[in-house]
Design a protein around this motif. Structure first.
Motif: not given
Length: 138
Positions: A80-83, A88-94, A120-121
């Protein structure tokens, strides 16, 4: 939470997290899964640390055609803290930096919470059937 690459000293904490999150299965030895990952694109194995405690992890890979994510886990007390989103955002960027055009992942059909998280993503079900064949027994 700070994201960083997995280190061998994280092994037992990561496995404990996976077990706590219900990700381990008797037919997949988590120690072997980690050892195998460290031989292929180890930089795509990321952990999240908060106040010195390992609270999140995820493995990704790219085969030149599709990217995959496995073992995404966030400690229940840290949800619930966005972790998960941050991982996922970091892996998508990589993966995008490597030229990966599409990211796939598999979720067990009865894991409604995970399915809702990925929806939701922006992830949607593919019209595909997942098939598997064990080549090496753990």
């Amino acid at each position: 939470m700070q994201l960083r690459p997995f280190q061998e000293s994280d092994t037992e904490s990561v496995i404990a997290l996976w077990e706590l999150c219900g990700l381990t299965r008797p037919w997949n030895d988590p120690h072997l899964d980690i050892q195998r990952k460290l031989t292929v694109q180890r930089e795509l194995f990321v952990v999240g640390v908060e106040d010195g405690d390992l609270v999140a992890s995820a493995m990704a890979g790219y085969d030149g055609h599709r990217g995959w994510v496995n073992y995404l886990a966030v400690h229940p007390g840290s949800r619930g803290r966005g972790y998960g989103r941050a991982l996922m955002e970091e892996l998508e960027r990589m993966l995008a930096d490597r030229g990966c055009p599409k990211l796939n992942l598999q979720v067990r059909a009865d894991n409604e919470q995970a399915i809702a998280f990925y929806r939701a993503l922006g992830y949607v079900p593919d019209a595909a059937v997942a098939l598997g064949k064990r080549l090496i027994a753990d």
